[in-house]
Design a protein around this motif. Structure first.
Motif, PDB file in Angstrom:
ATOM      1  N   MET A  43       0.840  -1.201   0.000  1.00 11.95           N
ATOM      2  CA  MET A  43       0.000   0.000   0.000  1.00 11.95           C
ATOM      3  C   MET A  43       0.874   1.250   0.000  1.00 11.95           C
ATOM      4  SD  MET A  43      -2.845  -1.378   2.716  1.00 11.95           S
ATOM      5  CE  MET A  43      -4.033  -0.039   2.666  1.00 11.95           C
ATOM      6  N   HIS A  44       1.912   1.239   0.821  1.00 11.08           N
ATOM      7  CA  HIS A  44       2.848   2.371   0.860  1.00 11.08           C
ATOM      8  C   HIS A  44       3.464   2.584  -0.522  1.00 11.08           C
ATOM      9  CE1 HIS A  44       6.274   4.892   1.838  1.00 11.08           C
ATOM     10  NE2 HIS A  44       7.041   3.984   1.270  1.00 11.08           N
ATOM     11  N   CYS A  45       3.922   1.518  -1.129  1.00 15.34           N
ATOM     12  CA  CYS A  45       4.557   1.590  -2.443  1.00 15.34           C
ATOM     13  C   CYS A  45       3.615   2.212  -3.475  1.00 15.34           C
ATOM     14  CB  CYS A  45       4.984   0.184  -2.877  1.00 15.34           C
ATOM     15  SG  CYS A  45       5.765   0.110  -4.498  1.00 15.34           S
ATOM     16  N   VAL A  46       2.372   1.760  -3.508  1.00 21.48           N
ATOM     17  CA  VAL A  46       1.403   2.290  -4.470  1.00 21.48           C
ATOM     18  C   VAL A  46       1.155   3.772  -4.213  1.00 21.48           C
ATOM     19  CG1 VAL A  46      -1.004   2.177  -5.231  1.00 21.48           C
ATOM     20  CG2 VAL A  46       0.319   0.066  -4.966  1.00 21.48           C
ATOM     21  N   LEU A  47       0.938   4.140  -2.970  1.00 23.83           N
ATOM     22  CA  LEU A  47       0.672   5.544  -2.658  1.00 23.83           C
ATOM     23  C   LEU A  47       1.833   6.447  -3.085  1.00 23.83           C
ATOM     24  CD1 LEU A  47      -0.952   5.364   0.905  1.00 23.83           C
ATOM     25  CD2 LEU A  47      -2.089   5.941  -1.260  1.00 23.83           C
ATOM     26  N   VAL A  48       3.018   6.090  -2.696  1.00 26.82           N
ATOM     27  CA  VAL A  48       4.176   6.935  -2.983  1.00 26.82           C
ATOM     28  C   VAL A  48       4.414   7.057  -4.488  1.00 26.82           C
ATOM     29  CG1 VAL A  48       6.691   7.071  -2.737  1.00 26.82           C
ATOM     30  CG2 VAL A  48       5.269   6.601  -0.742  1.00 26.82           C
ATOM     31  N   HIS A  49       4.359   5.948  -5.194  1.00 27.83           N
ATOM     32  CA  HIS A  49       4.636   5.990  -6.634  1.00 27.83           C
ATOM     33  C   HIS A  49       3.489   6.600  -7.436  1.00 27.83           C
ATOM     34  CE1 HIS A  49       8.542   4.152  -6.396  1.00 27.83           C
ATOM     35  NE2 HIS A  49       8.055   3.247  -5.587  1.00 27.83           N
ATOM     36  N   ALA A  50       2.270   6.487  -6.933  1.00 28.75           N
ATOM     37  CA  ALA A  50       1.138   7.135  -7.606  1.00 28.75           C
ATOM     38  C   ALA A  50       1.184   8.649  -7.404  1.00 28.75           C
ATOM     39  CB  ALA A  50      -0.191   6.570  -7.087  1.00 28.75           C
ATOM     40  N   LEU A  51       1.792   9.097  -6.323  1.00 30.75           N
ATOM     41  CA  LEU A  51       1.937  10.532  -6.087  1.00 30.75           C
ATOM     42  C   LEU A  51       3.019  11.163  -6.968  1.00 30.75           C
ATOM     43  CD1 LEU A  51       1.570  10.767  -2.215  1.00 30.75           C
ATOM     44  CD2 LEU A  51       0.169  11.966  -3.908  1.00 30.75           C
ATOM     45  N   GLU A  52       4.003  10.372  -7.360  1.00 31.08           N
ATOM     46  CA  GLU A  52       5.123  10.907  -8.143  1.00 31.08           C
ATOM     47  C   GLU A  52       4.683  11.421  -9.513  1.00 31.08           C
ATOM     48  OE1 GLU A  52       8.730   8.156  -6.358  1.00 31.08           O
ATOM     49  OE2 GLU A  52       7.745   7.528  -8.210  1.00 31.08           O
ATOM     50  N   GLU A  53       3.803  10.670 -10.138  1.00 27.35           N
ATOM     51  CA  GLU A  53       3.289  11.052 -11.458  1.00 27.35           C
ATOM     52  C   GLU A  53       2.056  10.207 -11.750  1.00 27.35           C
ATOM     53  OE1 GLU A  53       5.570   8.708 -14.868  1.00 27.35           O
ATOM     54  OE2 GLU A  53       6.987   9.757 -13.548  1.00 27.35           O
ATOM     55  N   GLU A  54       1.306  10.585 -12.777  1.00 21.35           N
ATOM     56  CA  GLU A  54       0.121   9.826 -13.150  1.00 21.35           C
ATOM     57  C   GLU A  54       0.559   8.450 -13.646  1.00 21.35           C
ATOM     58  OE1 GLU A  54      -2.793  10.433 -16.738  1.00 21.35           O
ATOM     59  OE2 GLU A  54      -3.403  11.767 -15.092  1.00 21.35           O
ATOM     60  N   ARG A  55       0.074   7.405 -12.962  1.00 20.34           N
ATOM     61  CA  ARG A  55       0.458   6.035 -13.321  1.00 20.34           C
ATOM     62  C   ARG A  55      -0.764   5.131 -13.306  1.00 20.34           C
ATOM     63  NH1 ARG A  55       5.864   6.538 -10.033  1.00 20.34           N
ATOM     64  NH2 ARG A  55       7.333   6.648 -11.764  1.00 20.34           N
ATOM     65  N   THR A  56      -0.750   4.185 -14.235  1.00 23.83           N
ATOM     66  CA  THR A  56      -1.828   3.199 -14.292  1.00 23.83           C
ATOM     67  C   THR A  56      -1.591   2.119 -13.242  1.00 23.83           C
ATOM     68  OG1 THR A  56      -0.709   1.758 -15.876  1.00 23.83           O
ATOM     69  CG2 THR A  56      -2.092   3.547 -16.791  1.00 23.83           C
ATOM     70  N   GLN A  57      -2.623   1.336 -13.032  1.00 21.30           N
ATOM     71  CA  GLN A  57      -2.522   0.215 -12.108  1.00 21.30           C
ATOM     72  C   GLN A  57      -1.426  -0.745 -12.566  1.00 21.30           C
ATOM     73  OE1 GLN A  57      -6.286  -0.997 -10.322  1.00 21.30           O
ATOM     74  NE2 GLN A  57      -5.825  -3.080 -10.948  1.00 21.30           N
ATOM     75  N   ASN A  58      -1.334  -0.995 -13.884  1.00 19.74           N
ATOM     76  CA  ASN A  58      -0.306  -1.900 -14.405  1.00 19.74           C
ATOM     77  C   ASN A  58       1.095  -1.344 -14.174  1.00 19.74           C
ATOM     78  OD1 ASN A  58      -2.158  -3.783 -15.258  1.00 19.74           O
ATOM     79  ND2 ASN A  58      -2.165  -3.087 -17.382  1.00 19.74           N
ATOM     80  N   GLN A  59       1.282  -0.056 -14.374  1.00 20.59           N
ATOM     81  CA  GLN A  59       2.590   0.553 -14.137  1.00 20.59           C
ATOM     82  C   GLN A  59       2.981   0.441 -12.668  1.00 20.59           C
ATOM     83  OE1 GLN A  59       1.480   4.386 -15.761  1.00 20.59           O
ATOM     84  NE2 GLN A  59       2.875   4.123 -17.512  1.00 20.59           N
ATOM     85  N   LEU A  60       2.029   0.682 -11.783  1.00 15.97           N
ATOM     86  CA  LEU A  60       2.310   0.585 -10.348  1.00 15.97           C
ATOM     87  C   LEU A  60       2.583  -0.854  -9.936  1.00 15.97           C
ATOM     88  CD1 LEU A  60      -0.326   3.170  -9.133  1.00 15.97           C
ATOM     89  CD2 LEU A  60       2.164   3.415  -8.981  1.00 15.97           C
ATOM     90  N   ALA A  61       1.882  -1.800 -10.553  1.00 13.74           N
ATOM     91  CA  ALA A  61       2.134  -3.213 -10.260  1.00 13.74           C
ATOM     92  C   ALA A  61       3.557  -3.593 -10.663  1.00 13.74           C
ATOM     93  CB  ALA A  61       1.122  -4.089 -10.992  1.00 13.74           C
ATOM     94  N   GLU A  62       4.000  -3.084 -11.797  1.00 14.42           N
ATOM     95  CA  GLU A  62       5.365  -3.358 -12.266  1.00 14.42           C
ATOM     96  C   GLU A  62       6.389  -2.776 -11.291  1.00 14.42           C
ATOM     97  OE1 GLU A  62       8.428  -4.653 -14.855  1.00 14.42           O
ATOM     98  OE2 GLU A  62       6.308  -5.145 -14.910  1.00 14.42           O
ATOM     99  N   ILE A  63       6.196  -1.544 -10.876  1.00 17.46           N
ATOM    100  CA  ILE A  63       7.128  -0.896  -9.945  1.00 17.46           C
ATOM    101  C   ILE A  63       7.177  -1.665  -8.625  1.00 17.46           C
ATOM    102  CG2 ILE A  63       7.466   1.158  -8.489  1.00 17.46           C
ATOM    103  CD1 ILE A  63       6.291   2.783 -10.891  1.00 17.46           C
ATOM    104  N   GLY A  64       6.016  -2.095  -8.135  1.00 23.57           N
ATOM    105  CA  GLY A  64       5.945  -2.776  -6.846  1.00 23.57           C
ATOM    106  C   GLY A  64       6.116  -4.277  -6.910  1.00 23.57           C
ATOM    107  N   ASP A  65       6.416  -4.804  -8.107  1.00 22.91           N
ATOM    108  CA  ASP A  65       6.589  -6.248  -8.298  1.00 22.91           C
ATOM    109  C   ASP A  65       5.381  -7.033  -7.783  1.00 22.91           C
ATOM    110  OD1 ASP A  65       7.851  -8.570  -9.164  1.00 22.91           O
ATOM    111  OD2 ASP A  65       8.822  -8.893  -7.223  1.00 22.91           O
ATOM    112  N   MET A  66       4.186  -6.591  -8.206  1.00 28.67           N
ATOM    113  CA  MET A  66       2.948  -7.257  -7.799  1.00 28.67           C
ATOM    114  C   MET A  66       2.274  -7.877  -9.017  1.00 28.67           C
ATOM    115  SD  MET A  66       1.218  -4.538  -5.184  1.00 28.67           S
ATOM    116  CE  MET A  66       2.162  -3.038  -5.342  1.00 28.67           C
ATOM    117  N   ASP A  67       1.698  -9.038  -8.808  1.00 29.18           N
ATOM    118  CA  ASP A  67       0.885  -9.609  -9.885  1.00 29.18           C
ATOM    119  C   ASP A  67      -0.447  -8.868  -9.917  1.00 29.18           C
ATOM    120  OD1 ASP A  67      -0.979 -10.831  -8.028  1.00 29.18           O
ATOM    121  OD2 ASP A  67       0.470 -12.438  -7.741  1.00 29.18           O
TER     122      ASP A  67
END
Length: 164
Positions: A43-67
């Motif tokens: 949850m922390h990872c998604v919040l922080v990276h979503a705040l950095e710039e506009e990102r899709t769910q797939n982009q955030l999943a890639e950054i956070g290594d989530m399926d």
């Protein structure tokens, strides 16, 4: 009765164990610290990276290594807590992004303080010069020789979380 064969003599410290063990302990400490404010590391990872710039769910999943399933569950939990929401992208009408709410931004700021504190606590056992040396060396390994897993058909390597 067969005679026992002696184990081979170790000539170097077990780097795999040292890295695995310290990583595991760091993750458990991080999980406990973030749980105090109702977050998981994902949850922390998604919040922080979503705040950095506009990102899709797939982009955030890639950054956070989530399926995909884990990502959906994580975003659902963030939405339920009022910390983030799915919205249409401003730049691509077909894409949906994860937008952090005002409440979510405040929680992300607090969770980043917690993450930084856990990291600082982990490094506090080093003298300041050793801390800088350790960080430089581990960064060198992560960005260089150990940056890319070698595929193995027997046990696929789990990809490490990517830097955003």
């Amino acid at each position: 009765m067969t005679a026992m064969t002696p184990a081979p003599t170790r000539t170097r410290p077990d780097l795999s164990y040292l890295l695995d063990h310290t990583s595991h302990v760091l993750r458990t400490r991080m999980a406990a610290a973030l749980a105090e404010i109702g977050l998981t590391a994902r949850m922390h990872c998604v919040l922080v990276h979503a705040l950095e710039e506009e990102r899709t769910q797939n982009q955030l999943a890639e950054i956070g290594d989530m399926d995909k399933t884990t990502m959906v569950v994580t975003v659902d939990a963030l939405e339920k807590a009022g910390l983030a929401e799915r919205r249409p992208s401003r730049t691509d009408r077909r894409a949906r992004i994860i937008a952090v709410t005002k409440k979510g931004a405040k929680v992300a700021a607090r969770s980043q303080e917690i993450v930084d504190g856990v990291h600082e606590e982990a490094l506090a056992s080093f003298a300041p010069d050793d801390r800088e040396l350790f960080l430089r060396l581990i960064t060198h390994l992560a960005a260089g020789h150990l940056s890319t897993p070698v595929p193995s058909p027997a046990t696929p390597a789990r990809r490490a979380r990517q830097r955003g």
